[in-house]
Write a protein that holds these residues in place. Structure first.
Motif, mmCIF file in Angstrom:
data_model
loop_
_atom_site.group_PDB
_atom_site.id
_atom_site.type_symbol
_atom_site.label_atom_id
_atom_site.label_comp_id
_atom_site.label_asym_id
_atom_site.label_seq_id
_atom_site.Cartn_x
_atom_site.Cartn_y
_atom_site.Cartn_z
ATOM 1 N N ARG A 129 0.839 -1.208 0.000
ATOM 2 C CA ARG A 129 0.000 0.000 0.000
ATOM 3 C C ARG A 129 0.875 1.261 0.000
ATOM 4 O O ARG A 129 0.446 2.310 0.464
ATOM 5 N N VAL A 130 2.093 1.143 -0.509
ATOM 6 C CA VAL A 130 3.025 2.279 -0.457
ATOM 7 C C VAL A 130 2.446 3.511 -1.143
ATOM 8 O O VAL A 130 2.472 4.620 -0.601
ATOM 9 N N GLY A 131 1.902 3.337 -2.357
ATOM 10 C CA GLY A 131 1.367 4.488 -3.083
ATOM 11 C C GLY A 131 0.186 5.149 -2.399
ATOM 12 O O GLY A 131 0.231 6.349 -2.098
ATOM 13 N N PRO A 132 -0.886 4.406 -2.122
ATOM 14 C CA PRO A 132 -2.051 5.036 -1.493
ATOM 15 C C PRO A 132 -1.759 5.654 -0.128
ATOM 16 O O PRO A 132 -2.252 6.739 0.176
ATOM 17 N N LEU A 133 -0.955 4.962 0.701
ATOM 18 C CA LEU A 133 -0.712 5.497 2.040
ATOM 19 C C LEU A 133 0.253 6.677 2.016
ATOM 20 O O LEU A 133 0.122 7.610 2.824
ATOM 21 N N ALA A 263 3.460 4.701 -7.781
ATOM 22 C CA ALA A 263 3.672 3.341 -7.281
ATOM 23 C C ALA A 263 3.173 2.287 -8.267
ATOM 24 O O ALA A 263 3.643 1.144 -8.248
ATOM 25 N N ARG A 264 2.252 2.639 -9.127
ATOM 26 C CA ARG A 264 1.740 1.691 -10.108
ATOM 27 C C ARG A 264 2.649 1.585 -11.331
ATOM 28 O O ARG A 264 2.540 0.630 -12.112
ATOM 29 N N VAL A 400 -0.733 -2.302 -6.401
ATOM 30 C CA VAL A 400 -1.245 -1.472 -5.323
ATOM 31 C C VAL A 400 -2.757 -1.494 -5.385
ATOM 32 O O VAL A 400 -3.344 -1.144 -6.405
ATOM 33 N N ARG A 401 -3.367 -1.896 -4.312
ATOM 34 C CA ARG A 401 -4.828 -2.033 -4.313
ATOM 35 C C ARG A 401 -5.454 -0.876 -3.550
ATOM 36 O O ARG A 401 -4.836 -0.327 -2.667
#
Length: 401
Positions: A129-133, A263-264, A400-401
Motif C-alpha cells: 500500500r506504499v502508493g495510497p498510504l 507506485a503503479r 497497489v490495491r
C-alpha cells in the motif's frame, strides 16, 4: 477481528495521526507573527529567523531519525517525536522570546523525526500500500497545514496568540497516546549490514536526495515570494495572496494522486519530465508574460504539488527494506530541507541586489535542469545499495490495491 488485523488498523490510525501533526505546528505561526512581535518585542531580524528556523530544523534533525529508530525501535522513536512536538508547542506558550525560539526548535526536531520515519513505517507495515498510504499522508499534511493557517487568526481573535498556538498540542497529544501501545510492543531491530553502512557511496541515493532537495527549494521559494512577485507586477495584494493559496490548494489532491500513480508505474521518469515541463512553463511565464499570472500559478501549483510527493514516494520505491527507507529518508530530508531553508533567503537577496525578479526567476529556471536530471536518475527502476554504488535491479512492482 484477529490480532494481526487489529494491529494493522491501529498502525494505520497512528499513521493518520502522525501525518496530521507534521505541519500544523509550523504553518499556524506565520498568521499571528504580528501579535507575537508586539507581545514579545521581536525585532525584524528575529521575526525572519523565526520563519526560517522550522525549515532548518527539519533538515538539521532529520539525520538523527534512523539512529533513533535503530536504538529504540521505530514506533518508540515516533512516539518520542510526537512528544517533542507536544512539548515544543507547550513551551512556546511561555511569554518569552527565548521560550518561543526554544519551543520552535523542539517542535521542529519532532517534526523532522516524524517526517523521516513515516515512509519506513509504511514500507514495513503496508508494503503493498506504499502508493495510497504515501498519498494519504501527503494529503493529510497539506490539509492540516492549510487548516492550521486558516484557523490561526480566528483563534487569535477569540483568545489571543497563546490559544492560536496551544490548540495544536491537542492532536499531537492524542497521537502520543495512540502510539504508546505500538511503542510498548516494538523492539529495536536487529542490526544488519545494510542498515549500518552509509548510503553516501550510492549514486542513486544521492540522486533521490538531490531531487528532493531541489523540489523542496522550488516549493519554499515560491511559497515565500510568489505574492510579492505578483504584487510587483501590478497584482492587488489580496489577489496575490489568493494566487498563492490557489497554488497550495492545487497540491492537495495531487499529494494523493501522484504517489498512487507513481507506485503503479514500473518507471517514474515520465512523471519527472512532466514536473519539469510544468515548472519551466510556469517560471518562464512569470518572466516573459506576468500579465497572465493565473496561467502560470496553475502550472506552478501542478509542478510543486507533484514534485515533493513524487520525491517522497521514491524514498520507498528505491529502498529494499524499511531500514534503508529510513536511512535514505534521513539523508534526503537533511540535505533537502537545509537547501530549501536557504533558498528563499538567496532569492530575496538577489531581488534586492538587482532591483527586480528577472535574475531570481532565471536562477530558478536554471535549477530546473539539475532537478530533472537527478530526478530521471532517481526515477529509474532499481534499489539503492548501502555498501556499493550501483543500484540493485528491482523486482516486478507489487500491485497497489
Amino acid at each position: 477481528m484477529s490480532h494481526a488485523r487489529l494491529t494493522a488498523a491501529w498502525t494505520l490510525a497512528g499513521l493518520v495521526l502522525l501525518a496530521v501533526n507534521l505541519r500544523a505546528a509550523i504553518t499556524g505561526v506565520a498568521p499571528v507573527l504580528a501579535d507575537l512581535r508586539t507581545a514579545l518585542g521581536l525585532s525584524g531580524v528575529e521575526v525572519s529567523v523565526l520563519t526560517t528556523l522550522p525549515v532548518l530544523c527539519l533538515g538539521a534533525f532529520a539525520s538523527l531519525a534512523p539512529a533513533a529508530a535503530r536504538r529504540f525501535g521505530t514506533e518508540t522513536a515516533i512516539a518520542g517525536a510526537l512528544t517533542l512536538i507536544t512539548g515544543g508547542i507547550a513551551l512556546r506558550l511561555v511569554p518569552s522570546a527565548v521560550a518561543l525560539f526554544a519551543g520552535t526548535i523542539v517542535a521542529g526536531a519532532g517534526i523532522a523525526l516524524g517526517n523521516v520515519l513515516l515512509p519506513a513505517v509504511i514500507k514495513r507495515a503496508f508494503p503493498d500500500r506504499v502508493g495510497p498510504l504515501t498519498g494519504l499522508a501527503m494529503m493529510l499534511m497539506a490539509c492540516s497545514g492549510a487548516f492550521a493557517a486558516a484557523l490561526a487568526v480566528p483563534l487569535d481573535d477569540a483568545g489571543g496568540w497563546r490559544l492560536a498556538l496551544a490548540v495544536w498540542a491537542v492532536p499531537s497529544l492524542i497521537a502520543v497516546v495512540a502510539w504508546g501501545p505500538l511503542a510498548r510492543r516494538s523492539a529495536p531491530p536487529e542490526p544488519t549490514r545494510t542498515a549500518s553502512v552509509s548510503l553516501l557511496r550510492s549514486p542513486l541515493a544521492w540522486a533521490v536526495a538531490t531531487f528532493m532537495g531541489l523540489a523542496s527549494l522550488m516549493f519554499y521559494v515560491l511559497m515565500s515570494w510568489l505574492p510579492e512577485i505578483m504584487r510587483d507586477h501590478g497584482v492587488a495584494a489580496g489577489t496575490a495572496g489568493i494566487m498563492m493559496s490557489a497554488m497550495l490548494l492545487i497540491g492537495i489532491p495531487l499529494g494523493y494522486v501522484v504517489p498512487v500513480f507513481a507506485a503503479r508505474l514500473p518507471d517514474q521518469r515520465v512523471l519527472v519530465l512532466a514536473v519539469g515541463g510544468c515548472m519551466v512553463a510556469g517560471v518562464g511565464g512569470l518572466i516573459a508574460a506576468p500579465g497572465i499570472g493565473w496561467v502560470w500559478v496553475v502550472l506552478l501549483g501542478v509542478a510543486t504539488g507533484s514534485a515533493f510527493p513524487l520525491a517522497y514516494t521514491l524514498l520507498n520505491l528505491r529502498s529494499p527494506s524499511p531500514a534503508v527507507a529510513a536511512r535514505l529518508s534521513g539523508m534526503a530530508q537533511t540535505g533537502g530541507y537545509l537547501l530549501a531553508g536557504f533558498g528563499p533567503l538567496a532569492v530575496g537577496v538577489l531581488r534586492d541586489a538587482t532591483g527586480g525578479w528577472t535574475v531570481s526567476l532565471t536562477l530558478l529556471l536554471v535549477l530546473v535542469v539539475p532537478e530533472v536530471v537527478f530526478g530521471l536518475v532517481a526515477a529509474r527502476p532499481g534499489f539503492v545499495r548501502a555498501a556499493a554504488g550501483a543500484p540493485v535491479p528491482a523486482p516486478e512492482p507489487v500491485a497497489v490495491r
